[in-house]
Every structure is written in C-alpha cells, then in structure tokens.
Write an enzyme that holds these catalytic residues in place. Structure first.
Site, PDB file in Angstrom:
ATOM      1  N   SER A  99      51.963  37.392 -12.146  1.00 54.01           N
ATOM      2  CA  SER A  99      52.305  38.745 -11.686  1.00 54.01           C
ATOM      3  C   SER A  99      51.172  39.720 -11.975  1.00 54.01           C
ATOM      4  O   SER A  99      50.852  40.578 -11.145  1.00 54.01           O
ATOM      5  CB  SER A  99      53.581  39.249 -12.382  1.00 54.01           C
ATOM      6  OG  SER A  99      54.676  38.433 -12.073  1.00 54.01           O
ATOM      7  N   THR A 140      58.539  51.178  -5.962  1.00 47.24           N
ATOM      8  CA  THR A 140      59.981  51.200  -6.242  1.00 47.24           C
ATOM      9  C   THR A 140      60.369  52.452  -7.019  1.00 47.24           C
ATOM     10  O   THR A 140      59.671  52.854  -7.953  1.00 47.24           O
ATOM     11  CB  THR A 140      60.364  49.953  -7.066  1.00 47.24           C
ATOM     12  OG1 THR A 140      59.967  48.802  -6.326  1.00 47.24           O
ATOM     13  CG2 THR A 140      61.859  49.902  -7.330  1.00 47.24           C
ATOM     14  N   SER A 146      65.030  48.496  -2.464  1.00 48.43           N
ATOM     15  CA  SER A 146      65.091  47.799  -1.170  1.00 48.43           C
ATOM     16  C   SER A 146      64.946  48.760   0.007  1.00 48.43           C
ATOM     17  O   SER A 146      64.764  48.311   1.142  1.00 48.43           O
ATOM     18  CB  SER A 146      66.426  47.047  -1.044  1.00 48.43           C
ATOM     19  OG  SER A 146      66.575  46.152  -2.113  1.00 48.43           O
ATOM     20  N   THR A 172      55.055  46.738 -12.695  1.00 49.66           N
ATOM     21  CA  THR A 172      54.260  45.750 -13.426  1.00 49.66           C
ATOM     22  C   THR A 172      52.912  46.361 -13.814  1.00 49.66           C
ATOM     23  O   THR A 172      52.295  47.057 -12.998  1.00 49.66           O
ATOM     24  CB  THR A 172      54.035  44.498 -12.536  1.00 49.66           C
ATOM     25  OG1 THR A 172      55.308  44.003 -12.146  1.00 49.66           O
ATOM     26  CG2 THR A 172      53.254  43.417 -13.285  1.00 49.66           C
ATOM     27  N   ALA A 250      51.000  40.101  -1.325  1.00 53.18           N
ATOM     28  CA  ALA A 250      51.524  39.629  -2.610  1.00 53.18           C
ATOM     29  C   ALA A 250      52.627  38.593  -2.416  1.00 53.18           C
ATOM     30  O   ALA A 250      52.697  37.594  -3.137  1.00 53.18           O
ATOM     31  CB  ALA A 250      52.043  40.815  -3.413  1.00 53.18           C
ATOM     32  N   LEU A 346      68.083  18.884 -19.337  1.00 53.65           N
ATOM     33  CA  LEU A 346      67.653  18.832 -20.742  1.00 53.65           C
ATOM     34  C   LEU A 346      68.823  19.007 -21.711  1.00 53.65           C
ATOM     35  O   LEU A 346      68.621  18.939 -22.939  1.00 53.65           O
ATOM     36  CB  LEU A 346      66.608  19.924 -21.009  1.00 53.65           C
ATOM     37  CG  LEU A 346      65.286  19.781 -20.247  1.00 53.65           C
ATOM     38  CD1 LEU A 346      64.425  21.015 -20.456  1.00 53.65           C
ATOM     39  CD2 LEU A 346      64.517  18.546 -20.696  1.00 53.65           C
ATOM     40  N   GLU A 371      59.402  42.245  -4.890  1.00 52.62           N
ATOM     41  CA  GLU A 371      58.709  42.019  -3.606  1.00 52.62           C
ATOM     42  C   GLU A 371      59.712  41.662  -2.511  1.00 52.62           C
ATOM     43  O   GLU A 371      59.447  40.805  -1.663  1.00 52.62           O
ATOM     44  CB  GLU A 371      57.679  40.892  -3.748  1.00 52.62           C
ATOM     45  CG  GLU A 371      56.673  41.146  -4.830  1.00 52.62           C
ATOM     46  CD  GLU A 371      55.453  41.861  -4.318  1.00 52.62           C
ATOM     47  OE1 GLU A 371      55.324  42.011  -3.084  1.00 52.62           O
ATOM     48  OE2 GLU A 371      54.641  42.279  -5.155  1.00 52.62           O
ATOM     49  N   THR A 373      64.138  41.412  -2.282  1.00 50.41           N
ATOM     50  CA  THR A 373      65.137  40.460  -2.769  1.00 50.41           C
ATOM     51  C   THR A 373      65.354  39.384  -1.706  1.00 50.41           C
ATOM     52  O   THR A 373      64.948  39.526  -0.547  1.00 50.41           O
ATOM     53  CB  THR A 373      66.480  41.169  -3.024  1.00 50.41           C
ATOM     54  OG1 THR A 373      66.977  41.651  -1.776  1.00 50.41           O
ATOM     55  CG2 THR A 373      66.329  42.335  -4.002  1.00 50.41           C
TER      56      THR A 373
HETATM   57  C1  LIG Z   1      60.002  42.448 -13.476  1.00 47.23           C
HETATM   58  C2  LIG Z   1      59.865  43.301 -12.258  1.00 47.23           C
HETATM   59  C3  LIG Z   1      58.610  43.756 -11.861  1.00 47.23           C
HETATM   60  C4  LIG Z   1      58.471  44.591 -10.755  1.00 47.23           C
HETATM   61  N1  LIG Z   1      57.235  45.081 -10.399  1.00 47.23           N
HETATM   62  C5  LIG Z   1      57.134  46.041  -9.443  1.00 47.23           C
HETATM   63  C6  LIG Z   1      55.880  46.703  -9.181  1.00 47.23           C
HETATM   64  O1  LIG Z   1      54.846  46.370  -9.776  1.00 47.23           O
HETATM   65  N2  LIG Z   1      55.854  47.710  -8.273  1.00 47.23           N
HETATM   66  C7  LIG Z   1      56.969  48.102  -7.576  1.00 47.23           C
HETATM   67  O2  LIG Z   1      56.866  49.033  -6.792  1.00 47.23           O
HETATM   68  N3  LIG Z   1      58.174  47.484  -7.789  1.00 47.23           N
HETATM   69  C8  LIG Z   1      58.281  46.476  -8.707  1.00 47.23           C
HETATM   70  N4  LIG Z   1      59.489  45.868  -8.956  1.00 47.23           N
HETATM   71  C9  LIG Z   1      60.671  46.359  -8.260  1.00 47.23           C
HETATM   72  C10 LIG Z   1      61.266  45.389  -7.254  1.00 47.23           C
HETATM   73  O3  LIG Z   1      60.464  45.290  -6.134  1.00 47.23           O
HETATM   74  C11 LIG Z   1      62.693  45.853  -6.969  1.00 47.23           C
HETATM   75  O4  LIG Z   1      63.473  45.589  -8.122  1.00 47.23           O
HETATM   76  C12 LIG Z   1      63.298  45.204  -5.750  1.00 47.23           C
HETATM   77  O5  LIG Z   1      62.650  45.614  -4.584  1.00 47.23           O
HETATM   78  C13 LIG Z   1      64.794  45.519  -5.637  1.00 47.23           C
HETATM   79  O6  LIG Z   1      65.014  46.886  -5.755  1.00 47.23           O
HETATM   80  P1  LIG Z   1      66.142  47.401  -6.776  1.00 47.23           P
HETATM   81  O7  LIG Z   1      65.906  46.748  -8.093  1.00 47.23           O
HETATM   82  O8  LIG Z   1      66.143  48.872  -6.754  1.00 47.23           O
HETATM   83  O9  LIG Z   1      67.493  46.809  -6.187  1.00 47.23           O
HETATM   84  P2  LIG Z   1      68.341  47.482  -4.993  1.00 47.23           P
HETATM   85  O10 LIG Z   1      67.432  47.830  -3.878  1.00 47.23           O
HETATM   86  O11 LIG Z   1      69.197  48.544  -5.582  1.00 47.23           O
HETATM   87  O12 LIG Z   1      69.255  46.253  -4.540  1.00 47.23           O
HETATM   88  C14 LIG Z   1      70.486  45.932  -5.188  1.00 47.23           C
HETATM   89  C15 LIG Z   1      71.148  44.778  -4.435  1.00 47.23           C
HETATM   90  O13 LIG Z   1      71.471  45.191  -3.118  1.00 47.23           O
HETATM   91  C16 LIG Z   1      71.035  44.220  -2.165  1.00 47.23           C
HETATM   92  N5  LIG Z   1      70.744  44.874  -0.906  1.00 47.23           N
HETATM   93  C17 LIG Z   1      69.785  45.781  -0.648  1.00 47.23           C
HETATM   94  N6  LIG Z   1      69.838  46.163   0.631  1.00 47.23           N
HETATM   95  C18 LIG Z   1      70.859  45.480   1.200  1.00 47.23           C
HETATM   96  C19 LIG Z   1      71.425  45.438   2.514  1.00 47.23           C
HETATM   97  N7  LIG Z   1      70.955  46.196   3.508  1.00 47.23           N
HETATM   98  N8  LIG Z   1      72.459  44.606   2.733  1.00 47.23           N
HETATM   99  C20 LIG Z   1      72.950  43.833   1.741  1.00 47.23           C
HETATM  100  N9  LIG Z   1      72.485  43.840   0.479  1.00 47.23           N
HETATM  101  C21 LIG Z   1      71.435  44.652   0.230  1.00 47.23           C
HETATM  102  C22 LIG Z   1      69.797  43.635  -2.828  1.00 47.23           C
HETATM  103  O14 LIG Z   1      69.485  42.354  -2.271  1.00 47.23           O
HETATM  104  C23 LIG Z   1      70.245  43.552  -4.289  1.00 47.23           C
HETATM  105  O15 LIG Z   1      70.993  42.386  -4.478  1.00 47.23           O
HETATM  106  C24 LIG Z   1      59.628  44.964 -10.004  1.00 47.23           C
HETATM  107  C25 LIG Z   1      60.888  44.469 -10.392  1.00 47.23           C
HETATM  108  C26 LIG Z   1      61.011  43.650 -11.486  1.00 47.23           C
HETATM  109  C27 LIG Z   1      62.377  43.152 -11.882  1.00 47.23           C
END
Ligand SMILES: Cc1cc2nc3c(=O)[nH]c(=O)nc-3n(C[C@H](O)[C@H](O)[C@H](O)COP(=O)(O)OP(=O)(O)OC[C@H]3O[C@@H](n4cnc5c(N)ncnc54)[C@H](O)[C@@H]3O)c2cc1C
Length: 391
Positions: A99, A140, A146, A172, A250, A346, A371, A373
């Site tokens: 990452s 984000t 999303s 990150t 990415a 395991l 990147e 879901t």
């Molecule tokens: C360890 C880690 C590192 C990261 N690094 C970065 C980074 O460097 N830069 C950056 O910008 N972001 C980063 N992210 C953010 C990451 O890209 C987001 O967590 C991801 O895009 C999901 O956004 P959210 O967490 O807000 O979930 P949400 O967008 O709130 O989604 C919640 C749920 O809703 C579902 N969902 C969303 N839309 C729909 C739809 N239309 N229909 C049905 N279901 C839907 C999703 O699949 C998910 O299950 C990182 C995340 C993590 C965990």
C-alpha cells in the site's frame, strides 16, 4: 510433445514466468529477494506493534520501486507488467508495504507526472523516487468514500492563492507524508492541490486502533483555512477524472498485489498440511484438504491470467477502467477467500501471528474495501453491461 511428468510450481501452475520478458523476470526476482531478506524478518513484529517499518523505505527506493512506471525524473521507467510483479512480490510480504508503494507511485507520483507542471515534477518526482519525500492521496471523506461526487472539501480562490477547508478520512501514509495530494471542490469542479504538510492549518491524525493494515500508516486529514499557492494546483486536470484515473492505476497494481498474499497463504498450508498428522495421516492426505488447496491453486491461476492479460493491455494502451474493476473485484475476492480458508486449515494455529494467513486475512479486509469496495466494482461492471447506472 510436452512432457507431463515435470513438477509444476504449485504457486504458478500455468507457468506465468514463461510469459515474462527477461527484464520482467529480473524485476520479480530482485523484489522477491528483497521481500525474503528484508521484509519477512520484520513484518510480523511491525504488524503486531501497529507500526510501519520505515527502515524499509530506502531499500524500496534503491530498487527503483517508487514511481517505477515513470520514465525520467530519476524513476525506473518499467512497464505495467513489472509494476504488477512489484506489487505481487511486496504483498507476498504484507499488504501494508505494498500500500505504501501503491500510494506513493500510483496515487501521488502518477498524477504529478500526468497532470503536474514542470516545476512540480522537478520538485517532487526525483525526491519521491529516492524515498526522501513521501506523499499521500486525500480523496475519501468521512461521510462516504464510495460517492466522491458528493465532495465537501472546498477550495476558494483568494488572490493568487487558494483557501482549503474540509476533512479526509482513511488516508494511507497521512502521518508520513511531506506532501498531501488533496482533491477539493472548486467553482470549476474538482481540482488536485499539492499541500505541503507543514502548511499552517493542515493536520494529520493517525488512526490507531486498526485490526487491518497494522503495518501501514492510516490517517485522518484536517484542513482548516489552509492557504495553498496557485502554483501548487495540478494544472493538467479538472473534474473527478483526475482522481479516478489515479485509482485506475492503483487498482491495477492491487489486482496483482493480492495474488502475492494468496500465494503466501497457499504456501503456508501446503507446508503445514504435510506435517500435521490427524487420524494417523497428514491432513494433506485427506480429500477435503486436497480439494481446498487445489481450489486455492485454481483461483490463483485464474487471477494470474487475468492480471497478466490486463497488464499486457495496459502496456498496449488499451486497458479500460471496467476491465480493471473486473480484476480488482475477482482477485481481491480470490485472495480474501483463500486467506480465510488457509486460516481454517491451520486450525487453532491459524489465529497465531506465527503463521501468515491471519495477517493477510485481516489486511485483505482493507484491500477489498479501499480503492472501490467490491460492490462498487460490481456496479461498474453492471453499468458497462447494461448501460444503466445503478449506483
Ligand atoms: C486501510 C485503508 C486505507 C485507505 N487509504 C486511502 C487513501 O490513501 N486515500 C483515500 O482517499 N482513501 C483511502 N481509503 C478509503 C477507501 O477508499 C474507502 O474506505 C472506500 O472507498 C469505501 O468508502 P467508505 O469507507 O466511506 O464506505 P462507504 O462508501 O460508506 O460504503 C459503505 C458500504 O456501502 C456500500 N455501498 C456504497 N455505495 C453503494 C451502492 N450504490 N449500492 C450498494 N451498496 C453501496 C459499500 O460497498 C460499503 O459496503 C482507505 C481505506 C482503508 C480502510
């Protein structure tokens, strides 16, 4: 006629190595050596103690792994397949290290190279290639990653400067970074701002209590009236296509990276199942354990073929974001299923950090989420198939 007697490599059943050029093999071998010698000895401890092993940055940089696809600016100028192999070998070590390299290379150096001014390129790219400057990518936001269209971080013009206000979440490298590429809404649409992290009003707060990617720094970023000169705006792109094009790069690398995590898990259970004797025989001699491991090898093989073909299309300039979504979705699902099943093979030992599957399993919970879901990638493919946007 080909002999069917030779032993196949269980981690490369279709001999993907035979499809690689000499240079691609050399890249893979040198990163594999680095992972075996430098990463594996320290990564378990780093994961347990929730810290990113910064001491690896210089070795990663010396191998030319930062911005490896960029030609010039002290970067290695390697092709897309080589970038994929770099991700695969690094993630065989740990998704956290991969990452770090993905963010630096695909999410910060790529956009500076693709959309930056000559001054921005000169200022950042050579230093980032040497690992002397670290970048992070802020797209984000806390209210929902999303749906980046609903961006609440705002940038307003103030003479020759811009004033940024807002917050970014799950970033990150946030607390490691010298420069944050912050995407913010302006009157003209989304723009990319190179925010030096010592600018007044900018703060990064590390997220301390993760159960996943513990050997990676993840942060919340806060922008409180941060003043950024106009020369720090990426001049070459306006609109969401800027950040989305970075994500395509990415995500491509992730499709390769997770293969490495899955290979590490299969390798572990192949060894363990030979020695674990139950009911008077090694569990490798039972049908269900063999079927489960055969299924892992089958799924790794299909993922490898997908990424190889994707990489060849990338290098030919024909790869599309939907094709990347198919590979990110398929390969992350493949890897997380394999890691969870390897953990189970395991038995109780599977919950110990002495064995790699549980660490990969936990890491992959982030990798399948960030990147885009799994659902987001499924909806990208659904839209391509039907022409209807169902987000
Ligand atoms: C360890 C880690 C590192 C990261 N690094 C970065 C980074 O460097 N830069 C950056 O910008 N972001 C980063 N992210 C953010 C990451 O890209 C987001 O967590 C991801 O895009 C999901 O956004 P959210 O967490 O807000 O979930 P949400 O967008 O709130 O989604 C919640 C749920 O809703 C579902 N969902 C969303 N839309 C729909 C739809 N239309 N229909 C049905 N279901 C839907 C999703 O699949 C998910 O299950 C990182 C995340 C993590 C965990």
């Amino acid at each position: 006629m080909a002999s069917n007697k030779r032993n196949l490599n269980p981690l490369d059943l279709y001999d993907i190595r035979d499809e690689l050029s000499e240079e691609e093999c050399m890249v893979q071998d040198s990163v594999a050596r680095f992972v075996d010698d430098q990463v594996l000895p320290v990564i378990q401890e780093a994961f347990e103690n929730h810290h990113f092993p910064k001491e690896l940055i210089s070795g990663v940089a010396e191998l030319g792994l930062l911005g490896s696809s960029i030609d010039g600016y002290d970067c290695a100028g390697l092709n897309g397949i080589s970038y994929g192999l770099i991700c695969q070998e690094l993630e065989r070590g740990d998704s956290g290290l991969r990452s770090f390299v993905s963010v630096q290379s695909s999410l910060v150096m790529f956009p500076i190279h693709a959309y930056g001014s000559e001054e921005q390129k000169q200022r950042w790219l050579p230093a980032m290639a040497r690992g002397e400057a670290i970048g992070c990518f802020g797209l984000t936001e806390p209210h929902g990653g999303s749906d980046p269209v609903n961006m609440k971080t705002l940038a307003k013009r103030d003479g020759d400067d811009w004033i940024l206000n807002g917050a970014k979440m799950w970033i990150t490298n946030g607390n490691l970074a010298d420069v944050a590429l912050v995407w913010a809404m302006t009157d003209e649409g989304v723009r990319g701002f190179l925010v030096e992290t010592d600018t007044p009003g900018f703060t990064a707060q590390e997220i301390e209590n993760k159960f996943s990617l513990r050997a990676s720094v993840t942060s919340a970023l806060f922008l409180d009236n941060v003043r950024v000169p106009n020369e720090n705006v990426l001049p070459g792109v306006t609109g969401l296509k800027g950040p989305l094009s970075c994500l395509t790069q990415a995500r491509y690398g992730i499709s390769w990276g997770v293969i490495g995590a899955a290979q590490a898990c299969l390798n572990e259970v192949l060894e363990y199942s030979k020695d674990r004797v139950l009911f008077g025989r090694p569990i490798a001699n039972t049908q269900t354990v063999q079927i489960r491991m055969a299924d892992m090898a089958r799924r790794i093989t299909t993922a490898q073929l997908l990424s190889l073909r994707l990489g060849r299309m990338k290098d030919a300039g024909t790869m599309t974001p939907t094709q990347v979504s198919v590979a990110k979705w398929n390969n992350c699902r493949m890897a997380i299923d394999i890691a969870r099943d390897a953990r189970d093979i395991l038995g109780g030992a599977g919950i110990s950090a002495e064995y790699v599957p549980v660490r990969h399993m936990l890491n992959l919970e982030s990798v399948i989420t960030y990147e885009g879901t799994e659902t987001v990638h499924q909806l990208v493919v659904g839209k391509e198939l039907t022409g209807v946007n169902a987000f």
